[in-house]
Design a protein around this motif. Structure first.
Motif, PDB file in Angstrom:
ATOM      1  N   HIS A  29       0.911  -1.242  -0.461  1.00 38.35           N
ATOM      2  CA  HIS A  29      -0.075   0.020   0.054  1.00 38.35           C
ATOM      3  C   HIS A  29       0.851   1.461  -0.173  1.00 38.35           C
ATOM      4  CE1 HIS A  29      -4.078   2.224   1.185  1.00 38.35           C
ATOM      5  NE2 HIS A  29      -3.373   2.893   1.452  1.00 38.35           N
ATOM      6  N   HIS A  31       1.317   5.547  -2.302  1.00 36.64           N
ATOM      7  CA  HIS A  31       0.636   6.585  -2.915  1.00 36.64           C
ATOM      8  C   HIS A  31       1.823   7.034  -3.541  1.00 36.64           C
ATOM      9  CE1 HIS A  31      -3.253   6.320  -1.058  1.00 36.64           C
ATOM     10  NE2 HIS A  31      -2.430   6.065   0.513  1.00 36.64           N
ATOM     11  N   GLU A 147      -7.663   3.175  -2.925  1.00 40.66           N
ATOM     12  CA  GLU A 147      -7.713   3.132  -2.113  1.00 40.66           C
ATOM     13  C   GLU A 147      -8.390   3.022  -1.531  1.00 40.66           C
ATOM     14  OE1 GLU A 147      -5.530   5.192   0.521  1.00 40.66           O
ATOM     15  OE2 GLU A 147      -5.592   5.175   2.724  1.00 40.66           O
ATOM     16  N   HIS A 229      -5.264  -2.049   6.350  1.00 37.76           N
ATOM     17  CA  HIS A 229      -4.283  -1.460   5.561  1.00 37.76           C
ATOM     18  C   HIS A 229      -4.472   0.007   6.745  1.00 37.76           C
ATOM     19  CE1 HIS A 229      -3.236   2.517   4.259  1.00 37.76           C
ATOM     20  NE2 HIS A 229      -4.321   2.872   3.984  1.00 37.76           N
ATOM     21  N   ASP A 280       2.659   3.116   3.215  1.00 36.55           N
ATOM     22  CA  ASP A 280       1.616   4.005   2.393  1.00 36.55           C
ATOM     23  C   ASP A 280       2.263   5.175   2.296  1.00 36.55           C
ATOM     24  OD1 ASP A 280      -1.072   4.361   2.579  1.00 36.55           O
ATOM     25  OD2 ASP A 280      -0.782   5.696   4.882  1.00 36.55           O
TER      26      ASP A 280
HETATM   27 ZN   LIG Z   1      -2.871   4.787   2.138  1.00 39.16          ZN
END
Ligand SMILES: [Zn+2]
Length: 350
Positions: A29, A31, A147, A229, A280
């Protein structure tokens, strides 16, 4: 060398870890499309990443990244709870009417509302969101939904990209978030796609939703895997979820979870076969280090070795942390979980 010593050294810098080991690490996970991505960093990226989308503009960015780097990037498409106020559940006559309907306190905070309104986009109908999602998921047979999720504490900022972020007095109603989430999850179940879910201060609602999905979709629900997550559940609540749902996994990040001492207790409580690691993070050049920091923490809590070389065909008793997490990721991706929760794989210790 003791595991402890090795862990501390390994966590110091991911650049000291053998590439043959890192090749088996998955950051489940992150971004990356929220920051600048240079081709050079992507070429050097030593691990696999699951790149999340969160809102209308970044679905395309995730699509492009996964197209350019298919062997390193698993694309994840979806709409994050923080941006669900941009989505209209029913046809609306005007932008203002839509946002007044969403923010119950817009009258009492008239000044803030008139400052915010011009900064907000025109609302997108939910059915457009879902058909866009369907297109993206169908284009990539390995893509996940993410997400998506629920968040009870986030307040809407004036400008999401401003630093520091200035917050308005407005929140997105929980029922609205839930409606957007359910529509997305329904699509994922129909297409048999796995899910990366955000859940903040919404343990009970998340558990209820999981139960509801199980009742509604039965076997079909167990075809897909769901990752909670940066999970902030209490260890007890997690044990409960794990016992009820064969298809739910847990991933932790140092970015969110290590702020709370709870994360080690949560890792200790979690079955060894349900743990995944994530960063994350949004700077791609940090993802490997951040995910690796969590890998090392998991090794410490579970008493697993940290691999320094990669050997094929190892007996399960000799698996290190990277092998454990890789096997968990394979199980996650395979989906089609048996209805009754499997007994733990008979490992000793944790
Ligand atoms: Zn996230």
């Amino acid at each position: 060398m003791s595991t402890d010593l090795m862990s501390r050294e390994s966590s110091a810098s991911v650049s000291l870890v053998a590439p043959e080991v890192l090749r088996h690490v998955v950051d489940v996970h992150c971004h990356p499309t929220d920051s600048e991505i240079s081709p050079n960093t992507m070429d050097k990226l030593p691990i696999t990443i699951c790149a999340m989308a969160t809102r209308m503009e970044d679905q395309r960015l995730v699509r492009d990244l996964a197209t350019a780097y298919p062997s390193k990037v698993m694309p994840c498409f979806g709409y994050h709870p923080w941006f669900t106020h941009w989505i209209a559940l029913k046809p609306v006559h005007s932008k203002e009417e839509h946002y007044r309907g969403i923010f119950a306190n817009s009258e009492q905070n008239a000044e803030e509302f008139s400052r915010l309104l011009p900064l907000l986009p025109d609302p997108i109908p939910l059915e457009d969101v879902i058909s866009d999602l369907r297109r993206n998921l169908q284009k990539f047979p390995n893509a996940m939904l993410g997400e998506v999720g629920l968040d009870r504490i986030s307040r809407v900022p004036y400008d999401y990209f401003a630093a520091p972020r200035e917050l308005t007095p407005f929140v997105i109603p929980f029922e609205h978030q839930l409606a957007v989430l359910e529509a997305q999850m329904e699509l994922a179940v129909k297409l048999g796609r796995h899910i990366s879910m955000h859940s903040v201060k919404a343990q009970k609602a998340t558990c209820d939703l999981l139960q509801q999905m199980q009742r509604k979709y039965g076997e079909q629900w167990n075809r897909v895997s769901l990752d909670l997550h940066s999970c902030g559940f209490s260890p007890q609540m997690w044990k409960d979820v794990e016992g009820r749902h064969v298809n739910v996994f847990l991933s932790l990040s140092t970015a969110i979870n290590s702020r709370s001492p709870n994360h080690r207790a949560l890792l200790a409580a979690c079955s060894p076969s349900r743990i995944l690691a994530e960063s994350d993070f949004h700077q791609i050049d940090q993802c490997a280090q951040r995910a690796w920091d969590m890998v090392v923490t998991i090794a410490e809590v579970k008493g697993w070795q940290v691999e320094t070389t990669w050997e094929e065909d190892l007996d399960e008793n000799h698996w290190g942390v990277v092998r454990h997490l890789e096997e968990n990721w394979k199980t996650f991706q395979k989906g089609n979980h048996a209805t009754a929760p499997k007994k733990s794989r008979g490992r000793k210790g944790v």
